[in-house]
Design a protein around this motif. Sequence first.
Motif, PDB file in Angstrom:
ATOM      1  N   PRO A 130       0.797  -1.338   0.087  1.00  0.00           N
ATOM      2  CA  PRO A 130      -0.036   0.187   0.034  1.00  0.00           C
ATOM      3  C   PRO A 130       0.883   1.089  -0.038  1.00  0.00           C
ATOM      4  CG  PRO A 130      -1.048  -1.510   1.455  1.00  0.00           C
ATOM      5  CD  PRO A 130       0.305  -2.014   0.990  1.00  0.00           C
ATOM      6  N   PHE A 131       2.095   1.361   0.613  1.00  0.00           N
ATOM      7  CA  PHE A 131       2.909   2.539   0.745  1.00  0.00           C
ATOM      8  C   PHE A 131       3.484   2.759  -0.575  1.00  0.00           C
ATOM      9  CE2 PHE A 131       6.716   5.013   1.565  1.00  0.00           C
ATOM     10  CZ  PHE A 131       6.058   6.011   2.538  1.00  0.00           C
ATOM     11  N   GLN A 132       3.850   1.776  -1.187  1.00  0.00           N
ATOM     12  CA  GLN A 132       4.472   1.881  -2.406  1.00  0.00           C
ATOM     13  C   GLN A 132       3.422   2.445  -3.531  1.00  0.00           C
ATOM     14  OE1 GLN A 132       6.063  -2.303  -2.844  1.00  0.00           O
ATOM     15  NE2 GLN A 132       8.269  -1.347  -2.900  1.00  0.00           N
ATOM     16  N   SER A 133       2.211   1.829  -3.503  1.00  0.00           N
ATOM     17  CA  SER A 133       1.188   2.452  -4.337  1.00  0.00           C
ATOM     18  C   SER A 133       0.790   3.646  -4.202  1.00  0.00           C
ATOM     19  CB  SER A 133      -0.186   1.582  -4.071  1.00  0.00           C
ATOM     20  OG  SER A 133      -0.030   0.075  -4.540  1.00  0.00           O
ATOM     21  N   ALA A 134       0.809   3.994  -3.029  1.00  0.00           N
ATOM     22  CA  ALA A 134       0.851   5.664  -2.491  1.00  0.00           C
ATOM     23  C   ALA A 134       1.693   6.407  -3.310  1.00  0.00           C
ATOM     24  CB  ALA A 134       0.907   5.742  -1.072  1.00  0.00           C
ATOM     25  N   VAL A 135       3.167   5.899  -2.954  1.00  0.00           N
ATOM     26  CA  VAL A 135       4.317   6.467  -3.623  1.00  0.00           C
ATOM     27  C   VAL A 135       4.198   6.834  -5.133  1.00  0.00           C
ATOM     28  CG1 VAL A 135       6.797   6.508  -3.990  1.00  0.00           C
ATOM     29  CG2 VAL A 135       5.929   5.985  -1.914  1.00  0.00           C
ATOM     30  N   SER A 136       3.676   5.838  -5.909  1.00  0.00           N
ATOM     31  CA  SER A 136       3.488   5.674  -7.326  1.00  0.00           C
ATOM     32  C   SER A 136       2.540   6.738  -7.648  1.00  0.00           C
ATOM     33  CB  SER A 136       2.937   4.402  -7.653  1.00  0.00           C
ATOM     34  OG  SER A 136       2.702   4.467  -9.195  1.00  0.00           O
ATOM     35  N   ARG A 215       9.913   3.422  -3.175  1.00  0.00           N
ATOM     36  CA  ARG A 215      10.713   3.241  -2.072  1.00  0.00           C
ATOM     37  C   ARG A 215       9.279   2.753  -0.823  1.00  0.00           C
ATOM     38  NH1 ARG A 215      14.632   3.752  -4.465  1.00  0.00           N
ATOM     39  NH2 ARG A 215      16.578   4.758  -3.736  1.00  0.00           N
ATOM     40  N   ALA A 216       9.567   1.675  -0.103  1.00  0.00           N
ATOM     41  CA  ALA A 216       8.797   1.133   0.605  1.00  0.00           C
ATOM     42  C   ALA A 216       8.396   1.512   2.154  1.00  0.00           C
ATOM     43  CB  ALA A 216       9.248  -0.511   0.873  1.00  0.00           C
ATOM     44  N   SER A 217       9.161   2.324   2.584  1.00  0.00           N
ATOM     45  CA  SER A 217       8.818   3.118   3.685  1.00  0.00           C
ATOM     46  C   SER A 217       9.099   4.514   3.867  1.00  0.00           C
ATOM     47  CB  SER A 217       9.683   2.425   4.917  1.00  0.00           C
ATOM     48  OG  SER A 217      11.214   2.929   4.658  1.00  0.00           O
ATOM     49  N   PHE A 218       8.326   5.302   4.826  1.00  0.00           N
ATOM     50  CA  PHE A 218       8.560   6.722   4.825  1.00  0.00           C
ATOM     51  C   PHE A 218      10.086   7.104   5.109  1.00  0.00           C
ATOM     52  CE2 PHE A 218       8.734  10.860   7.256  1.00  0.00           C
ATOM     53  CZ  PHE A 218       7.721  11.607   6.774  1.00  0.00           C
ATOM     54  N   ARG A 219      10.612   6.642   5.901  1.00  0.00           N
ATOM     55  CA  ARG A 219      12.196   6.709   6.142  1.00  0.00           C
ATOM     56  C   ARG A 219      12.956   6.820   4.646  1.00  0.00           C
ATOM     57  NH1 ARG A 219      16.198   3.957  10.576  1.00  0.00           N
ATOM     58  NH2 ARG A 219      18.063   5.125   9.788  1.00  0.00           N
ATOM     59  N   ALA A 220      12.786   5.551   3.932  1.00  0.00           N
ATOM     60  CA  ALA A 220      13.463   5.428   2.880  1.00  0.00           C
ATOM     61  C   ALA A 220      13.131   6.305   1.875  1.00  0.00           C
ATOM     62  CB  ALA A 220      13.139   3.896   2.273  1.00  0.00           C
ATOM     63  N   LEU A 221      11.946   6.901   1.902  1.00  0.00           N
ATOM     64  CA  LEU A 221      11.399   7.888   0.599  1.00  0.00           C
ATOM     65  C   LEU A 221      12.034   9.091   1.073  1.00  0.00           C
ATOM     66  CD1 LEU A 221       9.548   8.566  -1.892  1.00  0.00           C
ATOM     67  CD2 LEU A 221       7.807   8.897  -0.030  1.00  0.00           C
ATOM     68  N   LEU A 225      14.662  11.313  -1.398  1.00  0.00           N
ATOM     69  CA  LEU A 225      14.435  12.765  -1.726  1.00  0.00           C
ATOM     70  C   LEU A 225      15.138  13.627  -1.120  1.00  0.00           C
ATOM     71  CD1 LEU A 225      12.052  13.744  -3.745  1.00  0.00           C
ATOM     72  CD2 LEU A 225      11.510  11.385  -2.719  1.00  0.00           C
ATOM     73  N   GLY A 226      15.543  13.388   0.169  1.00  0.00           N
ATOM     74  CA  GLY A 226      16.874  14.081   0.453  1.00  0.00           C
ATOM     75  C   GLY A 226      18.177  14.129  -0.543  1.00  0.00           C
ATOM     76  N   ARG A 227      18.462  13.077  -1.061  1.00  0.00           N
ATOM     77  CA  ARG A 227      19.600  12.878  -1.938  1.00  0.00           C
ATOM     78  C   ARG A 227      19.199  13.668  -3.074  1.00  0.00           C
ATOM     79  NH1 ARG A 227      20.691   8.560  -4.299  1.00  0.00           N
ATOM     80  NH2 ARG A 227      22.891   9.010  -4.485  1.00  0.00           N
ATOM     81  N   TYR A 228      17.890  13.646  -3.604  1.00  0.00           N
ATOM     82  CA  TYR A 228      17.595  14.621  -4.779  1.00  0.00           C
ATOM     83  C   TYR A 228      17.560  15.997  -4.545  1.00  0.00           C
ATOM     84  CZ  TYR A 228      15.450  10.220  -7.097  1.00  0.00           C
ATOM     85  OH  TYR A 228      15.062   8.986  -7.559  1.00  0.00           O
ATOM     86  N   GLY A 229      17.137  16.479  -3.207  1.00  0.00           N
ATOM     87  CA  GLY A 229      17.296  17.858  -3.021  1.00  0.00           C
ATOM     88  C   GLY A 229      18.888  18.163  -2.933  1.00  0.00           C
ATOM     89  N   SER A 230      19.670  17.214  -2.334  1.00  0.00           N
ATOM     90  CA  SER A 230      21.000  17.584  -2.201  1.00  0.00           C
ATOM     91  C   SER A 230      21.763  17.752  -3.764  1.00  0.00           C
ATOM     92  CB  SER A 230      21.819  16.602  -1.287  1.00  0.00           C
ATOM     93  OG  SER A 230      23.136  16.803  -1.531  1.00  0.00           O
ATOM     94  N   GLY A 231      21.360  16.772  -4.524  1.00  0.00           N
ATOM     95  CA  GLY A 231      21.945  16.932  -5.876  1.00  0.00           C
ATOM     96  C   GLY A 231      21.533  18.359  -6.424  1.00  0.00           C
ATOM     97  N   ARG A 232      20.042  18.457  -6.512  1.00  0.00           N
ATOM     98  CA  ARG A 232      19.695  19.823  -6.959  1.00  0.00           C
ATOM     99  C   ARG A 232      20.250  20.985  -6.154  1.00  0.00           C
ATOM    100  NH1 ARG A 232      16.587  19.957 -11.851  1.00  0.00           N
ATOM    101  NH2 ARG A 232      15.484  17.890 -11.904  1.00  0.00           N
TER     102      ARG A 232
END
Length: 351
Positions: A130-136, A215-221, A225-232
């Motif tokens: 369910p969490f992965q479906s929500a992320v999608s 990603r399968a959990s809030f922490r992993a997601l 996104l933290g890595r994406y933000g850092s890269g941006r």
Amino acid sequence: MPSVSVIVPVRNESRSIEHTLRLLLTQDFPRADFEVIVADGASTDDTVPIVRRLQGEFPNLKLVFNADKLASAGRNTAVRHATKDVLVIVDGHCHVPDRDYLRNLSAAFETSQADCLGRPQPLDVPDPTPFQSAVSAARSSRLGHNPDSDIYSNEPKFVPPQSTAVAYSRTVFHAVGLFDQAFDACEDVEFNERVHAAGLSCYFTPAVKIVYEPRASFRALFYQLGRYGSGRAKLAFKHPKSLSVPALVPPLWAVWVIAGALLSLAVPYAGWLWLASVAFYLGVLLAAGAVLGRKKHRGVAARIPVVFVAIHFGFAWGFWKEAAKQLRRSLQHRAGAPAFKPARRSELMAK
């Protein structure tokens, strides 16, 4: 039709690497005309033994080692070993939709005559939680990714390469060099910025779609996104024109949430404004969850607002963390203090 080198940079992907590689290595494409190059970043799990075992079945599977561990370095290592006409990046946890993927990719290069190809990258994997479906659902919406990106589009067209290009003619690397190994995230976007600056063309086609695993959990997601933000943020310091308004919205919103809360302690009217803005934000997330989860299980719909929080605040956390680091280094450099150790220059391909 152009021959194809498939580049698979990995680190600790034992859970999914065999599935991904078998989908690639059993493509309906002449075996002599393609190769799969796995660049392993010092995996500590069974990734390397799995690849070695598969090499016994598939002579066109190569394994190279990436001592620097970073994805950018892995890409460069594989590029240096590539021998075919065009190169495409496929991550070790991706799902290749069908056995015509390489044929479609080669044909798209041939018919479009583009320098590089872009592709959709949806997150609709089989049997998601369910969490992965929500992320999608959240990531494919306007609230969940940069609206300037075409990665969730399905319309074939020529596009700017920055956010979508993943397959390149060999000549592209001769023109712009390799991936910048100072980047551990958004190295593809930085590379594509240089592709765009060089005036090279990019054709976007759904025929080369790849499905990514959410990603399968809030922490992993949040961390992703933290890595994406850092890269941006790092990208903005190297290529200031790359910084867009949509990319600034989550970092600025996070600043207001924190600063507004502190300000409301001293200025009551600011407190009302802060409360109203937070209520509006939560209302938007709840409404988005209701709309995006309308035909989904209630457990999925209930998780969508939580997913948006992880996306927005994870990106903001990474962005400001990297921005602070870049500003500190800039001030040290101006003050004459020892500057940070620069990344090694990317080497041009030998060929």
